[in-house]
Design a protein around this motif. Structure first.
Motif, mmCIF file in Angstrom:
data_model
loop_
_atom_site.group_PDB
_atom_site.id
_atom_site.type_symbol
_atom_site.label_atom_id
_atom_site.label_comp_id
_atom_site.label_asym_id
_atom_site.label_seq_id
_atom_site.Cartn_x
_atom_site.Cartn_y
_atom_site.Cartn_z
ATOM 1 N N ASN A 1 -7.226 4.437 1.202
ATOM 2 C CA ASN A 1 -6.406 5.637 1.028
ATOM 3 C C ASN A 1 -5.145 5.386 0.221
ATOM 4 O OD1 ASN A 1 -8.033 7.564 2.183
ATOM 5 N ND2 ASN A 1 -7.239 7.224 4.235
ATOM 6 N N TRP A 2 -4.687 4.144 0.213
ATOM 7 C CA TRP A 2 -3.481 3.797 -0.549
ATOM 8 C C TRP A 2 -3.641 4.064 -2.045
ATOM 9 C CZ3 TRP A 2 -5.478 -0.013 -3.521
ATOM 10 C CH2 TRP A 2 -6.474 -0.827 -2.969
ATOM 11 N N THR B 1 0.807 -1.223 0.000
ATOM 12 C CA THR B 1 0.000 0.000 0.000
ATOM 13 C C THR B 1 0.842 1.276 0.000
ATOM 14 O OG1 THR B 1 -0.146 -0.072 2.411
ATOM 15 C CG2 THR B 1 -1.923 -1.146 1.173
ATOM 16 N N THR C 1 -14.078 3.444 0.123
ATOM 17 C CA THR C 1 -14.216 2.991 1.512
ATOM 18 C C THR C 1 -13.161 3.716 2.331
ATOM 19 O OG1 THR C 1 -12.616 1.178 1.669
ATOM 20 C CG2 THR C 1 -14.720 0.664 0.617
ATOM 21 N N PRO C 2 -13.282 3.717 3.659
ATOM 22 C CA PRO C 2 -12.247 4.353 4.483
ATOM 23 C C PRO C 2 -10.919 3.606 4.464
ATOM 24 C CG PRO C 2 -14.289 4.003 5.736
ATOM 25 C CD PRO C 2 -14.446 3.293 4.437
ATOM 26 N N TYR C 3 -10.890 2.443 3.821
ATOM 27 C CA TYR C 3 -9.704 1.590 3.850
ATOM 28 C C TYR C 3 -8.907 1.608 2.554
ATOM 29 C CZ TYR C 3 -12.748 0.049 7.553
ATOM 30 O OH TYR C 3 -13.588 0.038 8.637
ATOM 31 N N GLY D 1 -8.847 -3.861 -2.781
ATOM 32 C CA GLY D 1 -9.893 -3.103 -2.112
ATOM 33 C C GLY D 1 -11.248 -3.689 -2.453
#
Length: 174
Positions: A67-68, A14, A63-65, A113
């Motif tokens: 960001n990468w 990531t 999603t909040p996951y 993701g």
């Protein structure tokens, strides 16, 4: 690198170096998803390649996951078409795995993701519609996942797996 080595070395990457992915490399990664098998050889998957920085940044908000994706140099969005095959989710998932392994083979790092959420229809609707609107994906497609990629920033330690005997069973579940 052989397939088994790519399987063993695959990690969720990531953090990416500031280095673009050559077209030839990315197209080979895309072809891994294109050539991935589908149930009854039905055309139940689609792949959308995203390289545009504003689109990658917008996809990061799926999603909040994710960001990468703001660092990724490219992404492949994998969709499935339930009207084409009852195996659409499996077909899209296999394509994701093939894409990820070819990314490893090519020296890229990749991260998965999840977008489609089979157990939370409301969350899935929100996630899928975010991606659908951004990339003009037709309603008959479920957006299964986004695989972001780029050249890894650094090297990660090998992944520690659960004990093999806790996962692998012979003849019966023991």
């Amino acid at each position: 690198m052989d397939v088994f080595q790519a399987i063993q070395e695959r990690r969720e990457i990531t953090t990416y170096a500031d280095r673009s992915i050559p077209d030839k490399v990315l197209e080979k990664v895309v072809d891994a998803g294109y050539y991935a098998p589908t149930g009854n050889n039905l055309p139940s998957k689609s792949l959308i390649i995203v390289r545009n920085r504003p689109n990658l940044d917008s996809l990061a908000a799926t999603t909040p996951y994710m960001n990468w994706l703001k660092e990724a140099k490219a992404a492949i969005v994998v969709t499935g078409k339930p009207k084409i095959s009852k195996y659409w989710l499996q077909d899209a998932s296999i394509a994701c795995a093939f894409i990820w392994l070819e990314a490893v083979e090519a020296g890229l790092g990749a991260a998965f993701g999840a977008v489609y959420h089979s157990e939370d229809k409301k969350e899935s609707f929100v996630r899928e519609n975010h991606v659908r609107k951004l990339l003009s994906i037709p309603e008959e497609h479920h957006i299964v996942a986004i695989l972001g990629m780029g050249y890894p920033e650094g090297t990660l330690k090998p992944k520690k797996h659960l004990a093999r005997e806790d996962i692998v069973h012979y003849e019966t579940f023991s």
